[in-house]
Design a protein around this motif. Sequence first.
Motif, short mmCIF file in Angstrom:
data_model
loop_
_atom_site.label_atom_id
_atom_site.label_comp_id
_atom_site.label_asym_id
_atom_site.label_seq_id
_atom_site.Cartn_x
_atom_site.Cartn_y
_atom_site.Cartn_z
N UNK A 11 69.45 100.88 29.04
CA UNK A 11 69.05 100.49 27.68
C UNK A 11 68.73 99.00 27.61
N UNK A 12 69.58 98.19 28.22
CA UNK A 12 69.35 96.75 28.18
C UNK A 12 68.10 96.36 28.96
N UNK A 13 67.85 97.07 30.05
CA UNK A 13 66.65 96.78 30.84
C UNK A 13 65.39 96.99 30.01
N UNK A 14 65.33 98.10 29.30
CA UNK A 14 64.14 98.38 28.48
C UNK A 14 64.03 97.39 27.33
N UNK A 15 65.12 97.15 26.64
CA UNK A 15 65.08 96.25 25.48
C UNK A 15 64.73 94.82 25.89
N UNK A 16 65.34 94.34 26.95
CA UNK A 16 65.07 92.97 27.36
C UNK A 16 63.70 92.82 28.02
N UNK A 17 63.21 93.87 28.66
CA UNK A 17 61.86 93.79 29.22
C UNK A 17 60.83 93.67 28.12
N UNK A 18 61.00 94.44 27.06
CA UNK A 18 60.07 94.35 25.93
C UNK A 18 60.19 93.00 25.24
N UNK A 33 52.93 103.31 27.07
CA UNK A 33 53.60 102.22 27.77
C UNK A 33 55.10 102.28 27.59
N UNK A 34 55.52 102.68 26.42
CA UNK A 34 56.95 102.81 26.15
C UNK A 34 57.57 103.93 26.99
N UNK A 35 56.84 105.03 27.17
CA UNK A 35 57.36 106.11 28.00
C UNK A 35 57.48 105.70 29.47
N UNK A 36 56.49 104.98 29.97
CA UNK A 36 56.58 104.46 31.34
C UNK A 36 57.76 103.50 31.47
N UNK A 37 57.96 102.68 30.47
CA UNK A 37 59.08 101.74 30.47
C UNK A 37 60.42 102.47 30.44
N UNK A 60 69.76 94.46 41.20
CA UNK A 60 69.05 95.64 40.74
C UNK A 60 68.26 95.35 39.47
N UNK A 61 68.86 94.59 38.57
CA UNK A 61 68.17 94.27 37.32
C UNK A 61 66.95 93.37 37.56
N UNK A 62 67.09 92.41 38.46
CA UNK A 62 65.95 91.54 38.79
C UNK A 62 64.86 92.35 39.48
N UNK A 63 65.25 93.28 40.34
CA UNK A 63 64.25 94.12 41.02
C UNK A 63 63.59 95.09 40.05
N UNK A 64 64.28 95.50 39.00
CA UNK A 64 63.72 96.43 38.03
C UNK A 64 62.77 95.79 37.04
N UNK A 67 59.02 96.23 37.79
CA UNK A 67 58.58 97.59 37.46
C UNK A 67 58.37 97.74 35.96
N UNK A 68 59.27 97.19 35.18
CA UNK A 68 59.10 97.23 33.72
C UNK A 68 57.90 96.40 33.29
N UNK A 69 57.70 95.25 33.94
CA UNK A 69 56.56 94.40 33.61
C UNK A 69 55.25 95.12 33.92
N UNK A 70 55.20 95.81 35.07
CA UNK A 70 53.98 96.54 35.41
C UNK A 70 53.74 97.69 34.43
N UNK A 71 54.81 98.35 34.00
CA UNK A 71 54.65 99.42 33.02
C UNK A 71 54.11 98.86 31.71
N UNK A 72 54.59 97.68 31.33
CA UNK A 72 54.11 97.07 30.09
C UNK A 72 52.71 96.48 30.24
N UNK A 73 52.45 95.83 31.36
CA UNK A 73 51.16 95.15 31.50
C UNK A 73 50.02 96.10 31.81
#
Length: 166
Positions: A11-18, A33-37, A60-64, A67-73
Amino acid sequence: MSSVRGGLAGVAMAALAVAAHGFAGGGYPGSSGLMLLVMAAAAVGAAAAALRPPAALPILMVAGQPACHLALSGLVQHGHAAGAMEFSAHGPMLIAHAVAAVGCAFLILITERLYELISRAVRVLLTRPGGLPARAPLSRRPHSVPDPKTLLALGAAGPRAPPVTA
């Protein structure tokens, strides 16, 4: 406890990535994009639940975050889908993602430790204290065999005999 860590990490990964993506000027995702994230964050959460050492979570969080950035971008039209991870053009965005990942990991680890401490304190407060264990008298050893004289006095013909009928 690992499922709590995994859920918090996802949950934190998705929220903080956005949040980091939007803060750095990247925009906010649409439904695809949200579904990919969410899928990337769920994968990070499942891996965080499986890995036990605390040092693995920030890594793990830094490595993820990429992936979240690519899903968003890739799905948010803000003009850098082709060179999404180039440092020269998008240094602030990469720094924002990295800071969000490390901050998120440490907040999760602090939350996990506080949960352990608070649950232990509540358990101690709600557990009924037991009395001291009773001590055996010092004159007799536990599990000792009675004297044959005492058995005879009680009516037995010997240590292994049936009781004497009257």
